[in-house]
Design a protein around this motif. Structure first.
Motif, PDB file in Angstrom:
ATOM      1  N   MET A 166     -10.230   1.534   8.234  1.00 39.77           N
ATOM      2  CA  MET A 166      -8.955   1.293   7.591  1.00 39.77           C
ATOM      3  C   MET A 166      -8.798  -0.210   7.337  1.00 39.77           C
ATOM      4  SD  MET A 166      -4.997   2.183   8.747  1.00 39.77           S
ATOM      5  CE  MET A 166      -5.531   3.271   9.988  1.00 39.77           C
ATOM      6  N   SER A 167      -8.379  -0.551   6.148  1.00 36.25           N
ATOM      7  CA  SER A 167      -8.162  -1.956   5.793  1.00 36.25           C
ATOM      8  C   SER A 167      -6.867  -2.465   6.384  1.00 36.25           C
ATOM      9  CB  SER A 167      -8.087  -2.105   4.282  1.00 36.25           C
ATOM     10  OG  SER A 167      -9.298  -1.770   3.682  1.00 36.25           O
ATOM     11  N   SER A 168      -6.841  -3.746   6.658  1.00 37.93           N
ATOM     12  CA  SER A 168      -5.602  -4.332   7.144  1.00 37.93           C
ATOM     13  C   SER A 168      -4.666  -4.549   5.964  1.00 37.93           C
ATOM     14  CB  SER A 168      -5.871  -5.653   7.854  1.00 37.93           C
ATOM     15  OG  SER A 168      -6.164  -6.666   6.914  1.00 37.93           O
ATOM     16  N   ALA A 169      -3.388  -4.699   6.267  1.00 43.87           N
ATOM     17  CA  ALA A 169      -2.392  -4.953   5.230  1.00 43.87           C
ATOM     18  C   ALA A 169      -2.732  -6.222   4.458  1.00 43.87           C
ATOM     19  CB  ALA A 169      -1.005  -5.048   5.865  1.00 43.87           C
ATOM     20  N   GLN A 170      -3.198  -7.227   5.157  1.00 40.02           N
ATOM     21  CA  GLN A 170      -3.563  -8.503   4.526  1.00 40.02           C
ATOM     22  C   GLN A 170      -4.724  -8.316   3.545  1.00 40.02           C
ATOM     23  OE1 GLN A 170      -1.752 -11.200   5.898  1.00 40.02           O
ATOM     24  NE2 GLN A 170      -2.400 -12.462   4.199  1.00 40.02           N
ATOM     25  N   ASN A 171      -5.714  -7.519   3.914  1.00 40.32           N
ATOM     26  CA  ASN A 171      -6.852  -7.255   3.032  1.00 40.32           C
ATOM     27  C   ASN A 171      -6.424  -6.506   1.773  1.00 40.32           C
ATOM     28  OD1 ASN A 171      -8.579  -8.472   4.846  1.00 40.32           O
ATOM     29  ND2 ASN A 171      -9.262  -6.563   5.749  1.00 40.32           N
ATOM     30  N   ILE A 172      -5.535  -5.537   1.937  1.00 44.59           N
ATOM     31  CA  ILE A 172      -5.033  -4.777   0.787  1.00 44.59           C
ATOM     32  C   ILE A 172      -4.234  -5.689  -0.133  1.00 44.59           C
ATOM     33  CG2 ILE A 172      -3.437  -2.939   0.096  1.00 44.59           C
ATOM     34  CD1 ILE A 172      -4.402  -1.399   2.600  1.00 44.59           C
ATOM     35  N   LEU A 173      -3.407  -6.548   0.439  1.00 48.02           N
ATOM     36  CA  LEU A 173      -2.625  -7.501  -0.351  1.00 48.02           C
ATOM     37  C   LEU A 173      -3.555  -8.362  -1.210  1.00 48.02           C
ATOM     38  CD1 LEU A 173       0.224  -8.790  -0.880  1.00 48.02           C
ATOM     39  CD2 LEU A 173      -0.402 -10.433   0.906  1.00 48.02           C
ATOM     40  N   LYS A 174      -4.606  -8.853  -0.623  1.00 48.72           N
ATOM     41  CA  LYS A 174      -5.556  -9.715  -1.334  1.00 48.72           C
ATOM     42  C   LYS A 174      -6.337  -8.934  -2.388  1.00 48.72           C
ATOM     43  CE  LYS A 174      -7.888 -13.528  -1.987  1.00 48.72           C
ATOM     44  NZ  LYS A 174      -7.291 -14.684  -2.609  1.00 48.72           N
ATOM     45  N   LYS A 175      -6.805  -7.752  -2.040  1.00 51.92           N
ATOM     46  CA  LYS A 175      -7.648  -6.973  -2.947  1.00 51.92           C
ATOM     47  C   LYS A 175      -6.898  -6.504  -4.192  1.00 51.92           C
ATOM     48  CE  LYS A 175     -10.599  -2.881  -3.152  1.00 51.92           C
ATOM     49  NZ  LYS A 175     -11.209  -1.791  -2.387  1.00 51.92           N
ATOM     50  N   TYR A 176      -5.698  -5.966  -4.025  1.00 48.95           N
ATOM     51  CA  TYR A 176      -4.986  -5.354  -5.137  1.00 48.95           C
ATOM     52  C   TYR A 176      -3.966  -6.262  -5.809  1.00 48.95           C
ATOM     53  CZ  TYR A 176      -7.193  -1.082  -3.597  1.00 48.95           C
ATOM     54  OH  TYR A 176      -8.128  -0.143  -3.251  1.00 48.95           O
ATOM     55  N   TRP A 177      -3.383  -7.193  -5.071  1.00 47.17           N
ATOM     56  CA  TRP A 177      -2.341  -8.054  -5.637  1.00 47.17           C
ATOM     57  C   TRP A 177      -2.781  -9.516  -5.750  1.00 47.17           C
ATOM     58  CZ3 TRP A 177      -1.042  -3.734  -2.834  1.00 47.17           C
ATOM     59  CH2 TRP A 177      -0.190  -2.829  -3.462  1.00 47.17           C
ATOM     60  N   LYS A 178      -3.931  -9.854  -5.187  1.00 47.31           N
ATOM     61  CA  LYS A 178      -4.508 -11.207  -5.274  1.00 47.31           C
ATOM     62  C   LYS A 178      -3.642 -12.288  -4.619  1.00 47.31           C
ATOM     63  CE  LYS A 178      -7.708  -9.456  -7.974  1.00 47.31           C
ATOM     64  NZ  LYS A 178      -8.441  -8.428  -7.318  1.00 47.31           N
ATOM     65  N   PHE A 179      -2.820 -11.885  -3.639  1.00 50.28           N
ATOM     66  CA  PHE A 179      -2.029 -12.849  -2.867  1.00 50.28           C
ATOM     67  C   PHE A 179      -2.688 -13.071  -1.515  1.00 50.28           C
ATOM     68  CE2 PHE A 179       1.529 -10.922  -5.434  1.00 50.28           C
ATOM     69  CZ  PHE A 179       1.742 -12.041  -6.223  1.00 50.28           C
ATOM     70  N   ASP A 180      -2.606 -14.285  -0.987  1.00 46.36           N
ATOM     71  CA  ASP A 180      -3.213 -14.616   0.299  1.00 46.36           C
ATOM     72  C   ASP A 180      -2.314 -14.307   1.485  1.00 46.36           C
ATOM     73  OD1 ASP A 180      -5.647 -15.620  -0.761  1.00 46.36           O
ATOM     74  OD2 ASP A 180      -4.624 -17.488  -1.277  1.00 46.36           O
ATOM     75  N   LYS A 181      -1.004 -14.337   1.269  1.00 47.23           N
ATOM     76  CA  LYS A 181      -0.088 -14.080   2.387  1.00 47.23           C
ATOM     77  C   LYS A 181       1.176 -13.399   1.883  1.00 47.23           C
ATOM     78  CE  LYS A 181       1.839 -18.724   2.120  1.00 47.23           C
ATOM     79  NZ  LYS A 181       2.160 -19.932   2.839  1.00 47.23           N
ATOM     80  N   PHE A 182       1.862 -12.769   2.830  1.00 43.03           N
ATOM     81  CA  PHE A 182       3.111 -12.096   2.520  1.00 43.03           C
ATOM     82  C   PHE A 182       4.254 -13.095   2.465  1.00 43.03           C
ATOM     83  CE2 PHE A 182       0.687  -8.655   4.600  1.00 43.03           C
ATOM     84  CZ  PHE A 182       0.759  -7.721   3.596  1.00 43.03           C
ATOM     85  N   ARG A 183       5.281 -12.748   1.705  1.00 43.96           N
ATOM     86  CA  ARG A 183       6.526 -13.507   1.736  1.00 43.96           C
ATOM     87  C   ARG A 183       7.316 -13.049   2.960  1.00 43.96           C
ATOM     88  NH1 ARG A 183       8.982 -12.554  -4.305  1.00 43.96           N
ATOM     89  NH2 ARG A 183       7.388 -13.699  -5.470  1.00 43.96           N
TER      90      ARG A 183
END
Length: 64
Positions: A1-18
């Motif tokens: 299972m991917s981490s939330a951070q990895n999914i954020l980077k892979k699909y939305w191209k963001f490095d960190k959450f707001r």
């Protein structure tokens, strides 16, 4: 299972959450109920999309 951070980077191209997206996502992944009120443009959709991608089953979102 991917981490939330990895999914954020892979699909939305963001490095960190707001703030407070990361906390909301963690709370949801702990299977706790949530009521989230954030202003327009703050990234509310990620708060349910990422947990939905990380878990099996159906994601139900109630939005006005």
């Amino acid at each position: 299972m991917s981490s939330a951070q990895n999914i954020l980077k892979k699909y939305w191209k963001f490095d960190k959450f707001r703030p407070p997206q990361g906390e909301i996502i963690a709370h949801t992944l702990e299977q706790k109920n949530s009521v989230v009120l954030l202003p327009t443009g703050s990234g509310k959709s990620l708060c349910y999309q990422i947990p939905a991608m990380m878990t099996e089953g159906v994601c139900i979102v109630v939005s006005p």
